[in-house]
Design an enzyme around this catalytic site. Structure first.
Site, mmCIF file in Angstrom:
data_model
loop_
_atom_site.group_PDB
_atom_site.id
_atom_site.type_symbol
_atom_site.label_atom_id
_atom_site.label_comp_id
_atom_site.label_asym_id
_atom_site.label_seq_id
_atom_site.Cartn_x
_atom_site.Cartn_y
_atom_site.Cartn_z
ATOM 1 N N ASP A 1 0.815 -1.207 0.000
ATOM 2 C CA ASP A 1 0.000 0.000 0.000
ATOM 3 C C ASP A 1 0.854 1.264 0.000
ATOM 4 O O ASP A 1 0.481 2.281 -0.586
ATOM 5 C CB ASP A 1 -0.924 0.006 1.222
ATOM 6 C CG ASP A 1 -2.070 -0.991 1.072
ATOM 7 O OD1 ASP A 1 -2.170 -1.620 0.002
ATOM 8 O OD2 ASP A 1 -2.856 -1.138 2.028
ATOM 9 N N GLY B 1 -5.699 2.544 8.745
ATOM 10 C CA GLY B 1 -4.286 2.803 8.964
ATOM 11 C C GLY B 1 -4.005 3.383 10.341
ATOM 12 O O GLY B 1 -4.418 2.835 11.371
ATOM 13 N N TYR B 2 -3.324 4.515 10.371
ATOM 14 C CA TYR B 2 -2.910 5.160 11.622
ATOM 15 C C TYR B 2 -4.121 5.492 12.494
ATOM 16 O O TYR B 2 -4.101 5.326 13.713
ATOM 17 C CB TYR B 2 -2.123 6.426 11.282
ATOM 18 C CG TYR B 2 -1.390 7.064 12.440
ATOM 19 C CD1 TYR B 2 -1.230 6.420 13.661
ATOM 20 C CD2 TYR B 2 -0.836 8.344 12.300
ATOM 21 C CE1 TYR B 2 -0.553 7.014 14.706
ATOM 22 C CE2 TYR B 2 -0.158 8.947 13.341
ATOM 23 C CZ TYR B 2 -0.020 8.282 14.549
ATOM 24 O OH TYR B 2 0.643 8.885 15.588
#
Length: 295
Positions: A76, A192-193
């Site tokens: 990604d 994600g994050y």
């Protein structure tokens, strides 16, 4: 047909897959352009020393030459870097996953070649993904790609103390975050994050953004989902002169006098996706949903 190829790192174990890909494009008279840095990476392998493809090094070259597809070899992170070349050109991305996780790079390298006829005939779904757009009150963006597919993150810098981030939605004051930072994420970036900081998972077809504080100092500070039609204004207060700003894989430093204006970008990034590899199937496989050690 003309296609672009992009990657960052390349490992010897992936040579057979790329060799088959090159053999296919040669036999079907497909014109291939390889990103310049990736071309040099491939040329360091004995098997690819005689590659004779044209290279590109600037996004304008893709926009003006009518490319049909871009193939990315990696994970990604490779796709996030590739969008700095694709930008608003509308070129669909075929993400060949030679990495680990791969929410965006949905074509596993083991089955990629088996599906290649269908890929070139665009028999798969083309999924639009929204982006965030950033403007600041001081910084000149001419040399900085100011769009993010995953997230924009504001973080404290050069100190252990928290920063304060005043947040406004459509000119209405929302709150002041006392935290290590703040994540503004798209649905694509919600896995994600933002997810690791307690944010919700948002499926890509939703027209939302999520604001997720990083290590907030008050218990009532929670992630907030807003419509992607709304505009976000942020002002950072810090004990030092600057703070860190990241946009996907790109990191810069800004003075705290620099105010941030964030909204939905005026274009989409398009990802080619195999029909059976739905978003929910990917969640089950990548995040191990439903997996139980007792089974």
């Amino acid at each position: 047909m003309r296609i672009a190829v992009y990657g960052q790192k390349f490992y010897e174990k992936n040579i057979p897959y790329l060799n088959q890909f090159i053999g296919y494009v040669y036999s079907h008279s497909i014109e291939v352009h390889i990103e310049k840095s990736f071309f040099h990476v491939l040329s360091s392998f004995e098997e690819f020393k005689n590659l004779n493809f044209p290279v590109f090094s600037h996004y304008k070259e893709l926009k003006t030459k009518n490319f049909s597809l871009m193939f990315t070899f990696g994970g990604d992170g490779t796709i996030l870097s590739a969008i700095t070349f694709i930008r608003d050109s509308g070129i669909p991305i075929v993400g060949v996953n030679t990495g680990n996780l791969g929410f965006l790079a949905t074509f596993n390298k083991d089955v990629f070649i088996k599906k290649i006829d269908q890929i070139f005939n665009k028999k798969f779904h083309i999924i639009p993904r929204s982006l965030l757009s950033l403007k600041t009150s001081i910084m000149d963006h001419k040399k900085f790609f100011n769009f993010a597919l995953n997230e924009i993150v504001i973080l404290r810098k050069e100190m252990v103390s928290m920063i304060t981030i005043d947040a406004y939605i459509n000119n209405e004051f929302l709150t002041s975050y006392w935290a290590d930072g703040l994540i503004i994420s798209t649905p694509t970036g919600s896995t994600g994050y933002s997810l690791s900081c307690g944010g919700p998972i948002i499926s890509p077809e939703n027209k939302n953004f999520v604001l997720t504080p990083v290590s907030p100092h008050n218990l009532f500070s929670r992630p907030l989902i807003i419509s992607d039609h709304q505009k976000i204004y942020l002002k950072v207060h810090s004990r030092v002169k600057s703070y860190s700003l990241s946009m996907d894989t790109r990191l810069i430093s800004l003075n705290q006098e620099n105010e941030l204006y964030i909204q939905k970008a005026p274009f989409y990034i398009y990802i080619l996706q195999e029909e059976k590899n739905t978003y929910y199937k990917t969640l089950r496989e990548k995040l191990l949903w439903g997996m139980d050690q007792r089974n």
